[in-house]
Design a protein around this motif. Structure first.
Motif, PDB file in Angstrom:
ATOM      1  N   LYS A 268       0.804  -1.277  -0.051  1.00 10.17           N
ATOM      2  CA  LYS A 268      -0.094   0.048  -0.002  1.00 10.17           C
ATOM      3  C   LYS A 268       0.916   1.165   0.100  1.00 10.17           C
ATOM      4  O   LYS A 268       1.880   1.239   0.556  1.00 10.17           O
ATOM      5  CB  LYS A 268      -0.799   0.238   1.164  1.00 10.17           C
ATOM      6  CG  LYS A 268      -2.063  -0.939   1.143  1.00 10.17           C
ATOM      7  CD  LYS A 268      -2.664  -0.967   2.561  1.00 10.17           C
ATOM      8  CE  LYS A 268      -4.089  -1.088   2.479  1.00 10.17           C
ATOM      9  NZ  LYS A 268      -5.110  -0.951   3.521  1.00 10.17           N
ATOM     10  N   GLY A 269       0.405   2.449  -0.386  1.00 12.72           N
ATOM     11  CA  GLY A 269       0.897   3.716  -0.596  1.00 12.72           C
ATOM     12  C   GLY A 269       0.107   4.699  -0.391  1.00 12.72           C
ATOM     13  O   GLY A 269      -1.174   4.677  -0.801  1.00 12.72           O
TER      14      GLY A 269
ATOM     15  N   GLU B 164      -6.597   3.674   6.674  1.00 15.51           N
ATOM     16  CA  GLU B 164      -7.985   4.229   6.056  1.00 15.51           C
ATOM     17  C   GLU B 164      -7.777   4.719   4.641  1.00 15.51           C
ATOM     18  O   GLU B 164      -8.657   4.592   3.825  1.00 15.51           O
ATOM     19  CB  GLU B 164      -8.475   5.304   6.892  1.00 15.51           C
ATOM     20  CG  GLU B 164      -8.858   4.841   8.307  1.00 15.51           C
ATOM     21  CD  GLU B 164      -9.246   5.988   9.224  1.00 15.51           C
ATOM     22  OE1 GLU B 164      -9.442   7.157   8.820  1.00 15.51           O
ATOM     23  OE2 GLU B 164      -9.672   5.750  10.435  1.00 15.51           O
ATOM     24  N   ARG B 165      -6.786   5.517   4.304  1.00 13.22           N
ATOM     25  CA  ARG B 165      -6.664   5.983   3.165  1.00 13.22           C
ATOM     26  C   ARG B 165      -5.661   5.603   2.068  1.00 13.22           C
ATOM     27  O   ARG B 165      -5.732   6.065   0.794  1.00 13.22           O
ATOM     28  CB  ARG B 165      -6.171   7.694   3.542  1.00 13.22           C
ATOM     29  CG  ARG B 165      -7.248   8.424   4.350  1.00 13.22           C
ATOM     30  CD  ARG B 165      -8.509   8.812   3.626  1.00 13.22           C
ATOM     31  NE  ARG B 165      -8.536   9.557   2.540  1.00 13.22           N
ATOM     32  CZ  ARG B 165      -8.405  11.124   2.720  1.00 13.22           C
ATOM     33  NH1 ARG B 165      -8.575  11.555   3.746  1.00 13.22           N
ATOM     34  NH2 ARG B 165      -8.415  11.636   1.326  1.00 13.22           N
ATOM     35  N   ALA B 166      -4.829   4.750   2.305  1.00 15.34           N
ATOM     36  CA  ALA B 166      -3.774   4.324   1.503  1.00 15.34           C
ATOM     37  C   ALA B 166      -4.299   3.168   0.557  1.00 15.34           C
ATOM     38  O   ALA B 166      -5.569   2.637   0.799  1.00 15.34           O
ATOM     39  CB  ALA B 166      -2.692   3.833   2.116  1.00 15.34           C
TER      40      ALA B 166
ATOM     41  N   TYR C  70      -1.226   6.197  -6.978  1.00 15.92           N
ATOM     42  CA  TYR C  70      -1.444   5.943  -5.351  1.00 15.92           C
ATOM     43  C   TYR C  70      -2.703   6.967  -5.051  1.00 15.92           C
ATOM     44  O   TYR C  70      -2.760   8.149  -5.393  1.00 15.92           O
ATOM     45  CB  TYR C  70      -0.425   5.974  -4.468  1.00 15.92           C
ATOM     46  CG  TYR C  70       0.587   4.846  -4.781  1.00 15.92           C
ATOM     47  CD1 TYR C  70       0.499   3.856  -4.052  1.00 15.92           C
ATOM     48  CD2 TYR C  70       1.733   5.153  -5.541  1.00 15.92           C
ATOM     49  CE1 TYR C  70       1.237   2.845  -4.277  1.00 15.92           C
ATOM     50  CE2 TYR C  70       2.554   3.935  -5.660  1.00 15.92           C
ATOM     51  CZ  TYR C  70       2.487   2.819  -5.004  1.00 15.92           C
ATOM     52  OH  TYR C  70       3.435   1.771  -5.252  1.00 15.92           O
ATOM     53  N   PRO C  71      -3.459   6.389  -4.049  1.00 18.14           N
ATOM     54  CA  PRO C  71      -4.447   7.654  -3.493  1.00 18.14           C
ATOM     55  C   PRO C  71      -3.554   8.761  -2.728  1.00 18.14           C
ATOM     56  O   PRO C  71      -2.410   8.549  -2.187  1.00 18.14           O
ATOM     57  CB  PRO C  71      -5.213   6.740  -2.261  1.00 18.14           C
ATOM     58  CG  PRO C  71      -4.843   5.107  -2.396  1.00 18.14           C
ATOM     59  CD  PRO C  71      -3.604   5.236  -3.342  1.00 18.14           C
ATOM     60  N   THR C  72      -4.116  10.003  -2.888  1.00 12.23           N
ATOM     61  CA  THR C  72      -3.502  10.983  -2.871  1.00 12.23           C
ATOM     62  C   THR C  72      -4.364  11.915  -1.577  1.00 12.23           C
ATOM     63  O   THR C  72      -5.534  11.869  -1.851  1.00 12.23           O
ATOM     64  CB  THR C  72      -3.289  12.016  -3.798  1.00 12.23           C
ATOM     65  OG1 THR C  72      -2.583  11.086  -4.822  1.00 12.23           O
ATOM     66  CG2 THR C  72      -2.572  13.366  -3.907  1.00 12.23           C
TER      67      THR C  72
ATOM     68  N   ARG D 116      -2.250  19.578   3.884  1.00 15.98           N
ATOM     69  CA  ARG D 116      -3.413  20.213   4.858  1.00 15.98           C
ATOM     70  C   ARG D 116      -4.546  19.192   5.209  1.00 15.98           C
ATOM     71  O   ARG D 116      -4.781  19.127   6.516  1.00 15.98           O
ATOM     72  CB  ARG D 116      -3.921  21.506   4.136  1.00 15.98           C
ATOM     73  CG  ARG D 116      -3.053  22.491   3.828  1.00 15.98           C
ATOM     74  CD  ARG D 116      -3.986  23.741   4.038  1.00 15.98           C
ATOM     75  NE  ARG D 116      -2.894  24.762   4.128  1.00 15.98           N
ATOM     76  CZ  ARG D 116      -2.036  25.178   4.986  1.00 15.98           C
ATOM     77  NH1 ARG D 116      -2.359  24.916   6.119  1.00 15.98           N
ATOM     78  NH2 ARG D 116      -1.323  26.369   4.807  1.00 15.98           N
ATOM     79  N   GLN D 117      -4.782  18.107   4.354  1.00 16.42           N
ATOM     80  CA  GLN D 117      -5.708  17.173   4.875  1.00 16.42           C
ATOM     81  C   GLN D 117      -4.980  16.298   5.780  1.00 16.42           C
ATOM     82  O   GLN D 117      -5.473  15.741   6.563  1.00 16.42           O
ATOM     83  CB  GLN D 117      -6.142  16.217   3.552  1.00 16.42           C
ATOM     84  CG  GLN D 117      -7.002  16.909   2.669  1.00 16.42           C
ATOM     85  CD  GLN D 117      -7.272  16.415   1.366  1.00 16.42           C
ATOM     86  OE1 GLN D 117      -6.386  15.827   0.942  1.00 16.42           O
ATOM     87  NE2 GLN D 117      -8.565  16.112   0.995  1.00 16.42           N
ATOM     88  N   ILE D 118      -3.671  15.546   5.556  1.00 15.74           N
ATOM     89  CA  ILE D 118      -2.987  14.974   6.578  1.00 15.74           C
ATOM     90  C   ILE D 118      -2.895  15.539   7.777  1.00 15.74           C
ATOM     91  O   ILE D 118      -2.949  15.016   8.938  1.00 15.74           O
ATOM     92  CB  ILE D 118      -2.007  14.169   5.910  1.00 15.74           C
ATOM     93  CG1 ILE D 118      -1.453  12.895   6.790  1.00 15.74           C
ATOM     94  CG2 ILE D 118      -0.548  15.242   5.732  1.00 15.74           C
ATOM     95  CD1 ILE D 118      -0.507  12.001   6.173  1.00 15.74           C
TER      96      ILE D 118
END
Length: 119
Positions: A37-38, A78-80, A88-90, A94-96
């Motif tokens: 996962k990334g 949750e997001r990767a 990859y999911p991005t 600021r979101q992170i």
């Protein structure tokens, strides 16, 4: 009391790597990987000559603070996702930082944001 995350005087960037891809929004990002996962993280920049903004990799002094944060693994899980067509999911920086409840970096007047969760 600090309201924004400040660049430390001494830092080491051991986690995350520069990833070059063919995404419609950016072509360079910081990629965090665990197993297959990334998660790609991007930060917005400003070019004063052309007065345009663009998205690129995260400042190297932020990568270790993100990866070593106690809530990073949960957010990552949750997001990767796995690589699909070289992407990859991005998430944006600021979101992170918001999700990890970190003090944000100073916001600039020229910054934009994404309305949706997925970039």
């Amino acid at each position: 009391m600090r309201y924004h995350y400040k660049k430390p005087d001494i830092y080491l960037s051991m986690y995350g790597k520069l990833y070059i891809c063919n995404h419609p929004v950016y072509d360079r990002c910081t990629l965090f990987t665990i197993g297959d996962k990334g998660l790609a993280v991007i930060q917005q920049r400003f070019n004063p000559d052309t007065k345009t903004t663009y998205w690129t990799e995260v400042d190297s002094w932020l990568t270790d603070s993100l990866y070593l944060h106690p809530k990073f693994k949960k957010f990552f899980d949750e997001r990767a996702g796995e690589c699909t067509d070289g992407l990859y999911p991005t998430v944006s920086i600021r979101q992170i930082m918001w999700a990890l409840k970190m003090k944000p970096i100073q916001r600039q007047r020229w910054e934009t944001c994404f309305d949706r969760r997925n970039i």
